[in-house]
Design an enzyme around this catalytic site. Structure first.
Site, PDB file in Angstrom:
ATOM      1  N   CYS A  95       0.804  -1.224   0.000  1.00 54.70           N
ATOM      2  CA  CYS A  95       0.000   0.000   0.000  1.00 54.70           C
ATOM      3  C   CYS A  95       0.843   1.284   0.000  1.00 54.70           C
ATOM      4  CB  CYS A  95      -0.951  -0.040   1.185  1.00 54.70           C
ATOM      5  SG  CYS A  95      -2.381   0.989   0.916  1.00 54.70           S
ATOM      6  N   ARG A 132     -12.944   5.821   0.354  1.00 59.26           N
ATOM      7  CA  ARG A 132     -11.707   5.033   0.399  1.00 59.26           C
ATOM      8  C   ARG A 132     -11.994   3.655  -0.199  1.00 59.26           C
ATOM      9  NH1 ARG A 132      -7.529   6.748   3.297  1.00 59.26           N
ATOM     10  NH2 ARG A 132      -6.714   4.651   3.753  1.00 59.26           N
ATOM     11  N   HIS A 207      -3.402  -5.669   2.491  1.00 60.52           N
ATOM     12  CA  HIS A 207      -3.037  -5.917   3.890  1.00 60.52           C
ATOM     13  C   HIS A 207      -3.632  -7.277   4.267  1.00 60.52           C
ATOM     14  CE1 HIS A 207      -1.858  -1.714   4.245  1.00 60.52           C
ATOM     15  NE2 HIS A 207      -3.038  -1.332   3.812  1.00 60.52           N
TER      16      HIS A 207
HETATM   17  N1  GLN Z   1      -2.039   6.724   2.879  1.00 65.14           N
HETATM   18  C1  GLN Z   1      -2.127   5.928   1.656  1.00 65.14           C
HETATM   19  C2  GLN Z   1      -3.551   5.917   1.092  1.00 65.14           C
HETATM   20  O1  GLN Z   1      -4.480   6.268   1.786  1.00 65.14           O
HETATM   21  C3  GLN Z   1      -1.699   4.500   1.956  1.00 65.14           C
HETATM   22  C4  GLN Z   1      -2.677   3.766   2.874  1.00 65.14           C
HETATM   23  C5  GLN Z   1      -2.142   2.437   3.341  1.00 65.14           C
HETATM   24  O2  GLN Z   1      -0.937   2.223   3.413  1.00 65.14           O
HETATM   25  N2  GLN Z   1      -3.077   1.482   3.682  1.00 65.14           N
HETATM   26  O3  GLN Z   1      -3.732   5.504  -0.071  1.00 65.14           O
END
Ligand code: GLN
Length: 261
Positions: A95, A132, A207
């Site tokens: 990520c 998101r 993840h």
């Molecule tokens: N901050 C980055 C985003 O929101 C990465 C998020 C993450 O590592 N899960 O895309």
């Protein structure tokens, strides 16, 4: 045999539990009597320490921490990490980490964060009001030669199961995708790609953490790192993966993907 795992900025890039990838690699080495040492690669680390590691793990982070990391990952340090990966050091980057291995990441707020430019991709957050990308993620690993090697290790099509939580969307240029999305958003929720694969660097939005439910990827990382270090073919002893199988089956059932197990 011994394996050293470099862990990128553990205090800044562990927001989403990716330390589980480090633990999984450690255990799967220890269960095979492979000595393993974990070396934090953080703001106190000098560049020459990065050259010593055999395998690199990078986790996820919020935009703010990513900006702090990139303020540190500059100059010789950045060059050393780039060279390690260009030379084929294996790694798994989740990520926020692959966003920083690309050309740049444009966060929801603040300035563009320039990346290492190792992966030919860019990442952009569509703004604080954009939804998101959150949820379970299932994808088939298609990148070659990785997919062929994983099939040998796993004895089946390499389907990875995980969880994603990112605002940024990633767009690949010439770098090959790690895989194709079966369920979830993947890189951007538009083009059906997930992650990226370059030399022996695995970049993913997954993840979970990724490795415990997909132990064949952990074993591929260990095997590849040992082969590169000792310059010989390595056959890892078989481990009992029954817990991982059970977790995968439960997840696939929950997701209605019965055809995949
Ligand atoms: N901050 C980055 C985003 O929101 C990465 C998020 C993450 O590592 N899960 O895309």
């Amino acid at each position: 045999m011994e394996l050293s795992i470099g862990w990128l900025y553990p205090n800044l890039m562990s927001t989403y539990g990716d330390r589980g990838n480090v633990i999984c690699l450690q255990r799967r080495c220890e269960w095979r009597n492979i000595n393993v040492v974990v070396i934090p690669l953080d703001r106190t680390t000098e560049a020459d320490k990065i050259t010593l590691v055999d395998l690199i793990v990078g986790g996820g982070a919020q935009d703010r921490q990513q900006e702090i990391v990139m303020r540190d990952l500059q100059g010789t340090k950045a060059e050393t990490l780039r060279e390690k990966l260009e030379q084929g050091t294996p790694g798994v980057f989740t990520c926020g980490s692959p966003q920083l291995l690309g050309h740049y990441y444009e966060p929801a707020l603040g300035q563009r964060i320039e990346g290492l430019g190792l992966l030919d991709l860019v990442s952009k957050h569509p703004g604080i009001n954009a939804p998101r990308c959150i949820g379970n993620l299932v994808f088939e690993i298609t990148a070659e030669p990785l997919a062929t090697e994983l099939k040998k290790l796993w004895g089946d099509t390499p389907i990875a199961i995980g969880f994603e939580n990112h605002g940024g969307r990633t767009y690949l240029d010439t770098v090959q995708p790690l895989g194709k999305v079966i369920q979830g958003y993947g890189n951007n929720g538009e083009d059906g790609t997930e992650g990226a694969f370059y030399h022996n660097a695995i970049a993913t939005y997954s993840h979970g953490p990724l490795l415990p439910k997909n132990p064949f990827i952990a074993d591929w990382l260990i095997k590849t790192a040992l082969q590169k270090k000792y310059q010989t073919s390595i056959q890892l002893s078989k481990l009992d993966n029954s817990l991982a199988y059970a977790a995968r089956k439960a997840m696939l059932q929950n997701l209605g993907l019965r055809n995949l197990y």
